[in-house]
Every structure is written in structure tokens, then in C-alpha cells.
Scaffold this motif. Structure first.
Motif, PDB file in Angstrom:
ATOM      1  N   ASP A 164       0.798  -1.228   0.000  1.00  0.00           N
ATOM      2  CA  ASP A 164       0.000   0.000   0.000  1.00  0.00           C
ATOM      3  C   ASP A 164       0.828   1.274   0.000  1.00  0.00           C
ATOM      4  OD1 ASP A 164      -2.296  -1.506   0.035  1.00  0.00           O
ATOM      5  OD2 ASP A 164      -2.671  -1.277   2.175  1.00  0.00           O
ATOM      6  N   MET A 165       2.149   1.158   0.127  1.00  0.00           N
ATOM      7  CA  MET A 165       2.980   2.356   0.217  1.00  0.00           C
ATOM      8  C   MET A 165       3.467   2.765  -1.173  1.00  0.00           C
ATOM      9  SD  MET A 165       4.859   1.126   3.702  1.00  0.00           S
ATOM     10  CE  MET A 165       4.268  -0.559   3.535  1.00  0.00           C
ATOM     11  N   ARG A 166       3.518   4.079  -1.376  1.00  0.00           N
ATOM     12  CA  ARG A 166       3.864   4.590  -2.704  1.00  0.00           C
ATOM     13  C   ARG A 166       5.078   5.527  -2.684  1.00  0.00           C
ATOM     14  NH1 ARG A 166       1.346   0.895  -3.442  1.00  0.00           N
ATOM     15  NH2 ARG A 166      -0.656   0.608  -4.502  1.00  0.00           N
ATOM     16  N   SER A 167       5.768   5.597  -1.577  1.00  0.00           N
ATOM     17  CA  SER A 167       6.974   6.424  -1.511  1.00  0.00           C
ATOM     18  C   SER A 167       7.857   5.918  -0.382  1.00  0.00           C
ATOM     19  CB  SER A 167       6.628   7.894  -1.284  1.00  0.00           C
ATOM     20  OG  SER A 167       6.156   8.091   0.040  1.00  0.00           O
ATOM     21  N   CYS A 201      12.260  -5.159   2.396  1.00  0.00           N
ATOM     22  CA  CYS A 201      11.462  -4.250   1.586  1.00  0.00           C
ATOM     23  C   CYS A 201      11.206  -4.855   0.207  1.00  0.00           C
ATOM     24  CB  CYS A 201      12.187  -2.911   1.462  1.00  0.00           C
ATOM     25  SG  CYS A 201      11.321  -1.747   0.418  1.00  0.00           S
ATOM     26  N   ASN A 202       9.945  -5.036  -0.132  1.00  0.00           N
ATOM     27  CA  ASN A 202       9.555  -5.488  -1.468  1.00  0.00           C
ATOM     28  C   ASN A 202       9.133  -4.272  -2.287  1.00  0.00           C
ATOM     29  OD1 ASN A 202       9.501  -8.610  -1.388  1.00  0.00           O
ATOM     30  ND2 ASN A 202       8.472  -8.016   0.506  1.00  0.00           N
ATOM     31  N   ILE A 203       9.823  -4.040  -3.377  1.00  0.00           N
ATOM     32  CA  ILE A 203       9.525  -2.869  -4.196  1.00  0.00           C
ATOM     33  C   ILE A 203       9.421  -3.251  -5.670  1.00  0.00           C
ATOM     34  CG2 ILE A 203      11.993  -2.272  -4.134  1.00  0.00           C
ATOM     35  CD1 ILE A 203      11.195   0.623  -4.724  1.00  0.00           C
ATOM     36  N   SER A 204       8.396  -2.726  -6.305  1.00  0.00           N
ATOM     37  CA  SER A 204       8.267  -2.831  -7.757  1.00  0.00           C
ATOM     38  C   SER A 204       7.849  -1.460  -8.268  1.00  0.00           C
ATOM     39  CB  SER A 204       7.216  -3.885  -8.147  1.00  0.00           C
ATOM     40  OG  SER A 204       5.927  -3.485  -7.701  1.00  0.00           O
ATOM     41  N   ILE A 205       7.953  -1.254  -9.561  1.00  0.00           N
ATOM     42  CA  ILE A 205       7.492   0.010 -10.136  1.00  0.00           C
ATOM     43  C   ILE A 205       6.584  -0.303 -11.318  1.00  0.00           C
ATOM     44  CG2 ILE A 205       9.603   1.175  -9.399  1.00  0.00           C
ATOM     45  CD1 ILE A 205      10.434   1.285 -12.340  1.00  0.00           C
ATOM     46  N   ARG A 206       5.754   0.676 -11.650  1.00  0.00           N
ATOM     47  CA  ARG A 206       4.859   0.517 -12.801  1.00  0.00           C
ATOM     48  C   ARG A 206       4.596   1.897 -13.398  1.00  0.00           C
ATOM     49  NH1 ARG A 206      -0.683  -0.953  -9.366  1.00  0.00           N
ATOM     50  NH2 ARG A 206      -0.743   0.986  -8.150  1.00  0.00           N
ATOM     51  N   PRO A 207       4.300   1.956 -14.684  1.00  0.00           N
ATOM     52  CA  PRO A 207       3.951   3.243 -15.278  1.00  0.00           C
ATOM     53  C   PRO A 207       2.754   3.852 -14.559  1.00  0.00           C
ATOM     54  CG  PRO A 207       4.360   1.620 -16.994  1.00  0.00           C
ATOM     55  CD  PRO A 207       4.336   0.881 -15.687  1.00  0.00           C
ATOM     56  N   ILE A 208       2.787   5.136 -14.331  1.00  0.00           N
ATOM     57  CA  ILE A 208       1.678   5.803 -13.644  1.00  0.00           C
ATOM     58  C   ILE A 208       0.382   5.561 -14.409  1.00  0.00           C
ATOM     59  CG2 ILE A 208       0.729   8.068 -13.042  1.00  0.00           C
ATOM     60  CD1 ILE A 208       3.575   8.971 -12.402  1.00  0.00           C
ATOM     61  N   GLY A 209      -0.643   5.127 -13.682  1.00  0.00           N
ATOM     62  CA  GLY A 209      -1.935   4.820 -14.294  1.00  0.00           C
ATOM     63  C   GLY A 209      -2.150   3.342 -14.557  1.00  0.00           C
ATOM     64  N   ILE A 232      15.286   2.213  -0.901  1.00  0.00           N
ATOM     65  CA  ILE A 232      14.098   2.288  -1.761  1.00  0.00           C
ATOM     66  C   ILE A 232      14.335   3.246  -2.927  1.00  0.00           C
ATOM     67  CG2 ILE A 232      11.708   3.111  -1.850  1.00  0.00           C
ATOM     68  CD1 ILE A 232      11.372   1.983   1.001  1.00  0.00           C
ATOM     69  N   GLU A 233      14.922   4.409  -2.621  1.00  0.00           N
ATOM     70  CA  GLU A 233      15.172   5.391  -3.678  1.00  0.00           C
ATOM     71  C   GLU A 233      16.150   4.838  -4.716  1.00  0.00           C
ATOM     72  OE1 GLU A 233      13.652   8.154  -4.198  1.00  0.00           O
ATOM     73  OE2 GLU A 233      12.505   8.282  -2.330  1.00  0.00           O
ATOM     74  N   TYR A 234      17.188   4.147  -4.251  1.00  0.00           N
ATOM     75  CA  TYR A 234      18.147   3.565  -5.193  1.00  0.00           C
ATOM     76  C   TYR A 234      17.468   2.502  -6.051  1.00  0.00           C
ATOM     77  CZ  TYR A 234      21.929   0.854  -7.177  1.00  0.00           C
ATOM     78  OH  TYR A 234      22.747   0.199  -8.064  1.00  0.00           O
ATOM     79  N   GLY A 261      25.955   2.649  -0.993  1.00  0.00           N
ATOM     80  CA  GLY A 261      24.678   3.243  -1.377  1.00  0.00           C
ATOM     81  C   GLY A 261      24.006   2.545  -2.535  1.00  0.00           C
ATOM     82  N   ILE A 262      24.217   1.212  -2.626  1.00  0.00           N
ATOM     83  CA  ILE A 262      23.632   0.457  -3.744  1.00  0.00           C
ATOM     84  C   ILE A 262      23.048  -0.863  -3.231  1.00  0.00           C
ATOM     85  CG2 ILE A 262      25.239   1.422  -5.432  1.00  0.00           C
ATOM     86  CD1 ILE A 262      26.778  -1.247  -5.295  1.00  0.00           C
ATOM     87  N   THR A 263      22.166  -1.455  -4.036  1.00  0.00           N
ATOM     88  CA  THR A 263      21.718  -2.818  -3.784  1.00  0.00           C
ATOM     89  C   THR A 263      22.454  -3.736  -4.751  1.00  0.00           C
ATOM     90  OG1 THR A 263      19.866  -2.721  -5.355  1.00  0.00           O
ATOM     91  CG2 THR A 263      19.426  -2.027  -3.085  1.00  0.00           C
TER      92      THR A 263
END
Length: 481
Positions: A164-167, A201-209, A232-234, A261-263
Motif C-alpha cells: 500500500d505504500m507509494r513512496s 522491503c519489497n519494491i516494484s514500479i509501474r507506469p503511472i496509471g 528504496i530510492e536507489y 549506497g547500492i543494492t
């Protein structure tokens, strides 16, 4: 990065592992105190000896239920333990006892500033030991690792959020709020540096929309709020660059290197079926009666959000209340202070001002300082009665922090009580007015701000001891003649 954030959206879910503050391990009798000599907190159960059987620590269950209630989770009538098949070099029996399809806590949520973050589940499990990578060259020129099994079998409660988190800031606030809840209910000390609370931390990205989630990567064992945000930012930028170049993000587990500063890739990310879960044959399913749940609910202490609301009802701003609640030891001290019938706003101003500055400088906690609740309340009482001024109180509280001396004794020793009688203040005012004819003429000519000049001179003459109300009254009368 801003270009990527205009195009892609983060989707973040967190798995927080909290070590429970029990005296003994989850399935064995030995202790689990941090910092003991390596391999001194072990037993035949921890070492996975043939024929030994686990025995569930009831206090772990109590703490898990308490946590579930604090997180608005459902506590089912039954939960069970499972074997998670995985090679653990630091867990001798070669598998982990955890919970899979019937966890002890189901659902729930945590409030952050702008929304609720859903909780999928919270389940009990045992921690693994710790590998110490020595790094020195061995006989054949290779490095080696040592194993410390003190942590093996330490009770963990794994709290899994919804994505549910977006940032990164939402993720940070979620972990901060969760940590605060766990500390206030007394189930975990939340010490990230010692590893008693860690986040995957599980993170994925997707195109907005886009509605469909992207391919996620898991960042293991992040152990500070700053590292969580940076990782997360990296990872967001790394995944965005892959997509921009026409590539595909690989589902994998990655490690965060705080110095670089990297994964970096650790291994391919497993799915649940890879672990070959099956019911733990040495532990019966656990039946949880409603009476048991209600008995624990009755012991629920005041939660952070409830404490904030109580502080605000006593006149504190939302900001002041949040600062106090965020520092649990300071909030506990403040609660004791309120029992002494002091003014809440005045007390909080001193705590967040002079007291906090002193503690930071001396690297002390409020409990380690010489400022007892009773003595602080006495100082505030002298201020309320007008015996001392606010400025004198600020100076005195630093004296008390340094010496622990009684507030009343310090006032008497230093001759700091407020001068409130007219016969003592009026001659001082008359002398100052007579000594500054040009300023008096300018004041009477309309320069009202010069009134502050005369007040300052009078306070300097009385060493700050003049009663402000009396001083202002008499000064105005003298200047208006």
C-alpha cells in the motif's frame, strides 16, 4: 530521478521482523539476551540434536496476540506452525519453524499521516543464528566464516504489510509508527542497531496509471530508517533505468550496501512453494479461546495515538504531542509529571527545550539525568506561583540537571526569588527614567517601542528578578506622568 517519478510509481510492501522481549527462546529454555559471548545461549533444541522436541513458549503467544490487537488484526480460533524447508547454515536442524497458511494474526492496519496501510498477517517464527565473516585468508588463501548460535531460536513476530505504500517516506513513517506501537505495548525494544527489528522491503514500479504490479525485488534486512529510504530510492532508479532501456526487472533478493549506497543481487527470489511448507509434526495446532484473547486485551496499555490525543486534550499542539510520544522514555516521564498537577504546556516546553538540549549534549536519557519528577514539579510550582520568572526557571533547570539540587534550595541560595513589592521596584524605575531623558522624550513623542528599552534596563538592574506584570504597570505609570 524526478523524470522517473513523473513516469513511474513505486509499489512498496514491507516485512518487518520484530524480536519478542521474552526471557527465553520460542521453543527452548535458554535465554536470548543480546551481547552474550558467542554460543553461550544454546541448548540441545537450538543445536538440532536428534530426538529433541520443541516446546512452545506461551509468552510468545501472549505477545503475538497483544500485537495483533494493537494492529486491529483478527485473532483466529486456531493457528498452527509449519516447517519452512530451507538450508540455513546458521540454523543447525536445516529448517525453520514458522507459520504459513494459519498465522496467529490476520489482517489489520496501521495509520500513517495520510492513510491506512493494510496488514496482511503477522506470524510467529524462530530466528536463525548469525554468521560472522572473518575475511582473513585461511590455509589455502580463502576467507572463512564463524557461526554464533545465540540468536538461533529467538522468537520473532513477522509483520507483513499490504503493498500500500507509494513512496520511501510512507515506508519510513509506517516502520516508525509500527516500532512505536511495539515499544509501547512492551513486546519489542525496536533496537534496529542490535537487529531486534529488521525490515525486508519489497519494491516494484509501474507506469503511472497502470493497475498491474511490476516485478518486485526484495531488499533484505534493512536496519535503519535512513537506510530504508536510501535503499528504496536507489532501487526505484535501478528498476526505472532497466525499463527505460527496454529490459525486464528480475524477481530476486537483493542486499543493501549502506557504504556504497547500492543494492546488489543476492539470489533469485523464492516463492512460497519453493520452501515446501508442511505442518510441523512436533507441535500441535494451537487453539486460542476468546477468553484468552479478552484477558490479553484487558492488559492493553495506552497506544501512541491514544497518548497523542490525551496530550492534545491538555493543550499541547499536535507537533509537541508527536515529539513527546516519539520518545517513549520522555513520554513516560511526562506522564509522571502530569500526575503532579503541573501545567502540561509549560512542562512540555521545558522538556522539549532546555531539558532535551541538555540530554543531547550530555548523551543521557531523561531517566539517567538528575532531574527527578518531584523536583521538576517543584520548580514548575515556583514558576506558577510567581516566586521565580520564566527566565530564572530556564537557568535553574540546567542547574538541577547538573547538580540534582532541590529547586527551592537553589532559589534561596542564589537569591533568585521574584521581586514583587512596589516599594522595591519603583525606585529602580525612577532611577532609570531619570537617567535616560532623551529616550523618555522620544517615547512620549510617539516611539512606543522604546518601552521595551526601559523594561530591559529594569530587568538588567534587578538581574531578571522583577515581577514582569508589576514592572510593566509601574513603568507605564512613571512614563505617562
Amino acid at each position: 530521478m524526478s523524470d522517473y517519478k513523473d513516469k513511474y510509481e513505486m509499489v512498496i510492501g514491507l516485512e518487518v521482523h520484530a524480536q519478542l522481549k521474552t526471557n527465553t527462546k520460542i521453543f527452548a529454555r535458554e535465554g536470548c539476551e543480546f551481547g552474550r559471548d558467542p554460543n553461550t545461549e544454546t541448548s540441545t533444541v537450538t543445536l538440532g540434536m536428534p530426538g529433541v522436541l520443541p516446546v512452545l513458549n506461551k509468552e510468545c503467544v501472549n505477545m503475538a496476540i497483544l500485537t495483533g490487537l494493537a494492529l486491529h488484526s483478527e485473532i483466529p480460533n486456531r493457528c498452527k506452525f509449519d516447517r519452512k524447508q530451507y538450508f540455513y547454515p546458521d540454523l543447525p536442524k536445516g529448517y525453520q519453524i514458522s507459520q504459513y497458511d494459519e498465522p496467529i494474526c490476520q489482517g489489520g492496519w496501521i495509520q500513517i499521516s495520510n492513510k491506512k496501510i493494510g496488514i496482511t498477517r503477522a506470524h510467529l517464527e524462530e530466528d536463525a543464528g548469525k554468521l560472522v565473516h572473518a575475511g582473513a585468508a585461511g590455509l589455502y588463501g580463502s576467507s572463512y566464516s564463524l557461526v554464533d548460535l545465540n540468536r538461533a531460536g529467538t522468537p520473532l513476530l513477522e509483520i507483513v504489510s499490504e503493498p500500500d505504500m507509494r513512496s520511501s517516506e510512507e515506508a519510513r513513517e509506517y516502520v516508525e509508527n509500527l516500532r512505536s506501537i511495539l515499544r509501547y505495548i512492551g513486546v519489542c525494544d525496536g533496537n534496529l542497531e542490535e537487529g531486534s527489528m529488521r525490515a525486508d522491503c519489497n519494491i516494484s514500479i509501474r507506469p503511472i496509471g497502470q493497475k498491474e504490479f511490476g516485478t518486485r525485488a526484495e531488499i533484505k534486512n534493512v536496519n535503519s530508517f535512513r537506510s530504508l529510504v536510501r535503499a528504496i530510492e536507489y532501487e526505484f532508479v535501478r528498476q526505472a533505468e532497466i525499463l527505460e532501456e527496454g529490459g525486464k526487472v528480475v524477481q530476486e533478493t537483493r542486499l543493501w550496501d549502506d557504504n556504497a549506497g547500492i543494492t546488489s543481487s543476492m539470489r533469485g527470489k523464492e516463492d512460497a512453494h519453493d520452501y515446501r511448507y508442511f505442518p510441523e509434526p512436533d507441535l500441535m495446532p494451537l487453539e486460542i479461546s476468546r477468553e484468552w484473547v479478552e484477558e490479553i486485551r484487558a492488559k492493553m496499555p495506552e497506544l501512541p495515538n491514544e497518548k497523542m490525543e490525551r496530550y492534545m486534550s491538555k493543550g499541547l499542539s499536535e507537533y509537541d504531542a508527536s515529539v513527546l510520544v516519539a520518545q517513549m522514555d520522555m513520554a513516560m516521564y511526562f506522564d509522571e509529571l502530569l500526575k503532579q498537577d503541573v501545567d502540561a504546556k509549560t512542562a512540555s516546553n521545558f522538556l522539549m527545550g532546555e531539558v532535551a538540549a541538555f540530554l543531547k549534549e550530555e548523551k543521557l536519557t531523561i531517566a539517567e539525568s538528575k532531574l527527578t519528577v518531584e523536583n521538576f514539579a517543584k520548580l514548575l510550582g515556583l514558576l506558577k506561583k510567581g516566586t521565580i520568572s520564566n527566565n530564572i526557571a530556564k537557568a535553574l533547570i540546567v542547574d538541577i540537571l547538573n547538580t540534582g539540587k532541590d529547586a527551592q534550595v537553589l532559589v534561596e541560595e542564589k537569591g533568585l526569588s521574584v521581586i514583587s513589592d512596589e516599594s522595591s521596584i519603583l525606585p529602580i524605575i525612577q532611577k532609570i527614567v531619570a537617567s535616560n531623558p532623551e529616550q523618555v522624550a522620544a517615547y512620549k513623542g510617539g516611539k512606543d517601542k522604546l518601552f521595551g528599552f526601559f523594561v530591559g534596563q529594569a530587568m538588567k538592574e534587578t538581574k531578571g528578578r522583577a515581577n514582569p506584570q508589576m514592572l510593566n504597570k509601574l513603568l507605564k505609570e512613571e512614563l505617562d506622568k
